[in-house]
Design an enzyme around this catalytic site. Structure first.
Site, PDB file in Angstrom:
ATOM      1  N   CYS A 186       0.864  -1.188   0.000  1.00 44.53           N
ATOM      2  CA  CYS A 186       0.000   0.000   0.000  1.00 44.53           C
ATOM      3  C   CYS A 186       0.896   1.232   0.000  1.00 44.53           C
ATOM      4  O   CYS A 186       2.071   1.140  -0.384  1.00 44.53           O
ATOM      5  CB  CYS A 186      -0.994  -0.023   1.160  1.00 44.53           C
ATOM      6  SG  CYS A 186      -0.276   0.031   2.813  1.00 44.53           S
ATOM      7  N   ASN A 212       2.221   1.528   4.388  1.00 47.96           N
ATOM      8  CA  ASN A 212       2.503   0.257   5.076  1.00 47.96           C
ATOM      9  C   ASN A 212       2.209   0.326   6.582  1.00 47.96           C
ATOM     10  O   ASN A 212       2.883  -0.304   7.402  1.00 47.96           O
ATOM     11  CB  ASN A 212       3.956  -0.209   4.836  1.00 47.96           C
ATOM     12  CG  ASN A 212       4.229  -1.660   5.240  1.00 47.96           C
ATOM     13  OD1 ASN A 212       5.328  -1.994   5.676  1.00 47.96           O
ATOM     14  ND2 ASN A 212       3.248  -2.528   5.106  1.00 47.96           N
ATOM     15  N   CYS A 233      -1.522   0.911   7.435  1.00 45.76           N
ATOM     16  CA  CYS A 233      -2.969   0.638   7.553  1.00 45.76           C
ATOM     17  C   CYS A 233      -3.388  -0.621   6.800  1.00 45.76           C
ATOM     18  O   CYS A 233      -3.679  -1.655   7.404  1.00 45.76           O
ATOM     19  CB  CYS A 233      -3.788   1.832   7.036  1.00 45.76           C
ATOM     20  SG  CYS A 233      -3.508   3.366   7.945  1.00 45.76           S
ATOM     21  N   ARG A 234      -3.437  -0.547   5.469  1.00 44.01           N
ATOM     22  CA  ARG A 234      -4.047  -1.629   4.685  1.00 44.01           C
ATOM     23  C   ARG A 234      -3.152  -2.844   4.497  1.00 44.01           C
ATOM     24  O   ARG A 234      -3.586  -3.980   4.726  1.00 44.01           O
ATOM     25  CB  ARG A 234      -4.483  -1.095   3.305  1.00 44.01           C
ATOM     26  CG  ARG A 234      -5.599  -0.091   3.371  1.00 44.01           C
ATOM     27  CD  ARG A 234      -5.758   0.644   2.061  1.00 44.01           C
ATOM     28  NE  ARG A 234      -4.591   1.484   1.777  1.00 44.01           N
ATOM     29  CZ  ARG A 234      -4.386   2.150   0.656  1.00 44.01           C
ATOM     30  NH1 ARG A 234      -5.273   2.070  -0.319  1.00 44.01           N
ATOM     31  NH2 ARG A 234      -3.298   2.891   0.512  1.00 44.01           N
ATOM     32  N   SER A 235      -1.912  -2.651   4.024  1.00 45.42           N
ATOM     33  CA  SER A 235      -1.096  -3.843   3.720  1.00 45.42           C
ATOM     34  C   SER A 235      -0.666  -4.614   4.974  1.00 45.42           C
ATOM     35  O   SER A 235      -0.620  -5.851   4.923  1.00 45.42           O
ATOM     36  CB  SER A 235       0.084  -3.517   2.796  1.00 45.42           C
ATOM     37  OG  SER A 235       0.972  -2.604   3.359  1.00 45.42           O
ATOM     38  N   ASP A 295      -8.368   3.955   1.332  1.00 48.03           N
ATOM     39  CA  ASP A 295      -7.332   4.199   2.341  1.00 48.03           C
ATOM     40  C   ASP A 295      -7.944   4.726   3.643  1.00 48.03           C
ATOM     41  O   ASP A 295      -8.416   5.863   3.694  1.00 48.03           O
ATOM     42  CB  ASP A 295      -6.317   5.202   1.790  1.00 48.03           C
ATOM     43  CG  ASP A 295      -5.041   5.212   2.600  1.00 48.03           C
ATOM     44  OD1 ASP A 295      -5.092   4.795   3.780  1.00 48.03           O
ATOM     45  OD2 ASP A 295      -4.003   5.613   2.073  1.00 48.03           O
TER      46      ASP A 295
HETATM   47  P1  4NP Z   1      -1.833   2.895   4.066  1.00 49.29           P
HETATM   48  O1  4NP Z   1      -2.377   4.307   4.588  1.00 49.29           O
HETATM   49  O2  4NP Z   1      -1.285   3.127   2.693  1.00 49.29           O
HETATM   50  O3  4NP Z   1      -3.048   2.019   4.031  1.00 49.29           O
HETATM   51  O4  4NP Z   1      -0.803   2.433   5.071  1.00 49.29           O
HETATM   52  C1  4NP Z   1      -1.545   5.447   4.659  1.00 49.29           C
HETATM   53  C2  4NP Z   1      -0.747   5.631   5.757  1.00 49.29           C
HETATM   54  C3  4NP Z   1       0.048   6.770   5.845  1.00 49.29           C
HETATM   55  C4  4NP Z   1       0.031   7.707   4.829  1.00 49.29           C
HETATM   56  C5  4NP Z   1      -0.781   7.519   3.725  1.00 49.29           C
HETATM   57  C6  4NP Z   1      -1.567   6.375   3.636  1.00 49.29           C
HETATM   58  N1  4NP Z   1       0.810   8.883   4.926  1.00 49.29           N
HETATM   59  O5  4NP Z   1       0.712   9.745   4.024  1.00 49.29           O
HETATM   60  O6  4NP Z   1       1.569   9.038   5.887  1.00 49.29           O
END
Ligand code: 4NP
Length: 156
Positions: free
Chosen positions: A9, A12, A14-16, A125
């Protein structure tokens, strides 16, 4: 032969990592942990070394799934050789993987492409939507479908 799956994702956190924890749990429950392994990575490096987001940790805990040892890392182009399956959460992840690897032909699939009903759809997300419940349901559905596909493909 061991099959390696990498969930990818943006951050790294939240989702993955949620997919990694759920998939790892499914694999263990099916007794396939000596045949199928998984990891997760982000295309962005902001959270390297961090545990999953509280929203991800909370929803995993509610569902009795361990997130032990899961820590954010950034995707590297060598991952392409290491993993049979590169599984992205949304189309922007696929673009970012192509950029980071310098290979526009790198074989990446969306997690929900493995489902019957949600092919081509993204896992939204929750870092922005705050909806970790919705994401849990989608990620579980995708992980179950992916494992089914791997079992069929490799005759496990
Ligand atoms: P993820 O969500 O891709 O599902 O882990 C996010 C976590 C952090 C950020 C963006 C998306 N960020 O911009 O810090």
């Amino acid at each position: 032969m061991e099959v390696n799956v990498l969930f990818i994702c943006l951050g790294n956190i939240c989702r993955s990592p949620m997919a990694e924890a759920i998939f790892r749990d499914l694999v263990k429950k099916e007794g396939l942990d000596n045949k199928v392994s998984c990891d997760s990575a982000g295309t962005g490096g902001w959270h390297v070394g961090n545990p999953p987001h509280k929203g991800t940790r909370d929803i995993l805990k509610i569902n009795n799934i361990s997130d032990e040892g899961i820590m954010a890392r950034q995707f590297i182009k060598e991952d392409i050789e290491q993993f049979e399956y590169l599984i992205a959460m949304d189309p922007s992840n696929i673009k970012n993987i192509q950029k980071l690897s310098g290979d526009s032909a790198v074989k990446t699939r969306l997690l929900l492409d493995y489902t019957d009903q949600k092919k081509g759809k993204e896992v939204p997300d929750p870092y922005y939507t705050g909806n970790f419940d919705e994401v849990y349901g989608l990620v579980r559905e995708g992980c179950e479908a992916l494992l089914k596909e791997i079992k069929t493909t490799y005759h496990f």
